[in-house]
Design an enzyme around this catalytic site. Structure first.
Site, PDB file in Angstrom:
ATOM      1  N   TYR A 137       0.903  -1.063  -0.193  1.00 44.25           N
ATOM      2  CA  TYR A 137      -0.095  -0.183  -0.135  1.00 44.25           C
ATOM      3  C   TYR A 137       0.668   1.299   0.065  1.00 44.25           C
ATOM      4  CZ  TYR A 137      -3.979  -2.857   1.178  1.00 44.25           C
ATOM      5  OH  TYR A 137      -5.140  -3.908   1.121  1.00 44.25           O
ATOM      6  N   LYS A 179       3.598 -15.468   2.740  1.00 45.69           N
ATOM      7  CA  LYS A 179       3.453 -16.204   1.701  1.00 45.69           C
ATOM      8  C   LYS A 179       4.991 -16.476   1.109  1.00 45.69           C
ATOM      9  CE  LYS A 179       0.845 -17.976  -1.899  1.00 45.69           C
ATOM     10  NZ  LYS A 179       0.027 -19.130  -1.621  1.00 45.69           N
ATOM     11  N   ASP A 212      -3.003 -18.275   2.359  1.00 45.44           N
ATOM     12  CA  ASP A 212      -4.177 -18.969   1.858  1.00 45.44           C
ATOM     13  C   ASP A 212      -4.530 -19.998   3.015  1.00 45.44           C
ATOM     14  OD1 ASP A 212      -1.523 -19.873   1.471  1.00 45.44           O
ATOM     15  OD2 ASP A 212      -1.946 -20.718  -0.312  1.00 45.44           O
ATOM     16  N   ASP A 236      -5.064  -6.492   5.967  1.00 49.63           N
ATOM     17  CA  ASP A 236      -6.348  -6.107   5.681  1.00 49.63           C
ATOM     18  C   ASP A 236      -7.354  -7.147   5.413  1.00 49.63           C
ATOM     19  OD1 ASP A 236      -8.015  -3.997   4.893  1.00 49.63           O
ATOM     20  OD2 ASP A 236      -7.113  -3.445   3.117  1.00 49.63           O
ATOM     21  N   ASP A 240     -10.656  -8.366   8.314  1.00 48.19           N
ATOM     22  CA  ASP A 240     -12.222  -8.314   7.806  1.00 48.19           C
ATOM     23  C   ASP A 240     -12.910  -9.509   7.888  1.00 48.19           C
ATOM     24  OD1 ASP A 240     -12.198  -5.718   7.689  1.00 48.19           O
ATOM     25  OD2 ASP A 240     -13.048  -5.659   5.597  1.00 48.19           O
TER      26      ASP A 240
END
Ligand code: NAD
Length: 341
Positions: A137, A179, A212, A236, A240
């Site tokens: 970001y 990851k 994942d 992020d 959620d």
């Protein structure tokens, strides 16, 4: 001296739930409040969402408690016009807050509101620690013809400091999410988290999990997590996903900390302009944000636990605002919580 809290009621339902929260805080301790304008209400008065004076007041406080900002009046796509959320960004930047904490602890009385089966969700009590100021970001981005790119970079320093927040928040275990089978930033992440663990927090259990796999485990066995620590983009999305486990936006608190000064404590929900002024706002996420402030801002575990337990008891006693399918008002919910403190 009583801890000094800058309160930012903001817009919409913000002032209603902030007024309720200071009543709850007054029931568990002594605090001094310094109410300031931020968001749309500051745009109206000052022409900007966050003034230098308000930022300075926040920097000088022991903690900053925010309700919510925004509303249709200030919705604009004109980049030259001030927007309420610029106040939030300015505050996070000005206070140097690099760690976002989101606890997910469905209240036993609301287990049925979860989209998961009760036996899956039971016992879930986890904390997502998300890095807030680095990664993709904040990397370089651009376009070249019909190609676009967003760069992801992390430094050892950035990973060390967020890893420490994760380990310090853990009761038993930290799950570090990356990851590492694909991304170089993730391989550095894993290396640094492993070293910080070995050197500084050997008593906490550490596991590494691919992002994942984490997404799957969050819905298949959420109660297996204690603290999840991860980088900005993964955090992020996962925070959620984790938030949905409770099934209710009006119940979720969050904290942003790490700048060496005061932390920022606020509900996850927005200013709910559709119900502002009707007395029907659910104040519980605001109360739970105040509890987070007591725990992470003032090290008052006992007072934090008292507020959380009072919220649980009010729900067990049947309190349900409209967002939870009931008809209780903000005032009734507040009085119910206060009766358990
Ligand atoms: P929202 O969270 O304000 O509302 C979504 C829905 O949930 C609405 O129906 C609302 O009535 C309901 N709701 C939210 N909180 C509630 C509560 N405590 N009690 C009862 N019902 C509640 O999100 P939105 O409608 O997308 O955004 C409204 C405004 O809030 C926008 O201007 C947005 O930019 C702003 N916003 C601010 C923040 C923040 O201050 N941190 C976060 C998100 C959105």
């Amino acid at each position: 001296m009583a801890p000094r809290i800058v309160t930012l009621p903001g817009d919409g339902i913000g002032p209603e739930i902030m007024a309720a929260a200071t009543r709850v805080l007054d029931a568990v301790g002594e605090f001094s409040y310094d109410e300031q304008l931020m968001g749309g209400v500051s745009i109206e008065t000052n022409g900007t969402a966050l003034t230098d004076d308000v930022l300075a007041a926040c920097k000088g406080a022991d903690a900053v408690l925010l309700a919510a900002v925004g509303g249709p009046k200030w919705d604009t796509t004109d980049p030259s016009k001030p927007r309420p959320e610029q106040g939030l960004l300015g505050l996070r930047k000005g206070l140097g807050l690099f760690a976002n904490l989101r606890p997910v602890r469905p209240s036993p009385a609301l287990i049925d509101a979860s989209p998961l089966k009760p036996d899956r969700i039971a016992g879930t009590d986890l904390l997502v620690v998300r890095e807030l100021t680095g990664g993709i970001y904040f990397g370089e981005s651009g376009r070249d013809g019909d190609t676009a790119h967003d760069d992801c970079a992390y430094s050892v320093f950035e990973i060390e400091r967020i890893a420490r927040v994760g380990f310090q928040s853990a009761r038993t275990k930290v799950t570090s999410v990356d990851k590492a089978n694909v991304l170089e930033t993730s391989r550095l992440w894993r290396e640094v988290v492993t070293r910080v663990h070995a050197e500084e927090f050997p008593d906490v259990t550490l596991e590494h999990l691919l992002v994942d796999n984490t997404a799957m485990q969050l819905v298949s066995q959420p109660s297996s997590f204690d603290v999840i620590v991860t980088e900005n983009l993964f955090g992020d999305i996962l925070s959620d996903e984790a938030a949905m486990l409770t099934g209710s936006l009006g119940m979720l608190p969050s904290a942003s900390v790490g700048g060496g000064g005061p932390g920022l404590f606020e509900p996850v929900h927005g200013s709910a302009p559709d119900i502002a002024g009707t007395g029907r706002a659910n104040p519980l996420a605001m109360f739970l944000s105040a509890a987070l402030m007591l725990r992470h801002g003032f090290d008052s575990e006992e007072a934090a636990a008292a507020v959380e337990s009072a919220v649980d008891q009010a729900l067990e006693g049947g309190i349900r605002t409209a967002d939870l399918g009931g008809s209780h008002t903000t005032e009734e919910a507040t009085v119910a919580v206060l009766s358990h403190l």
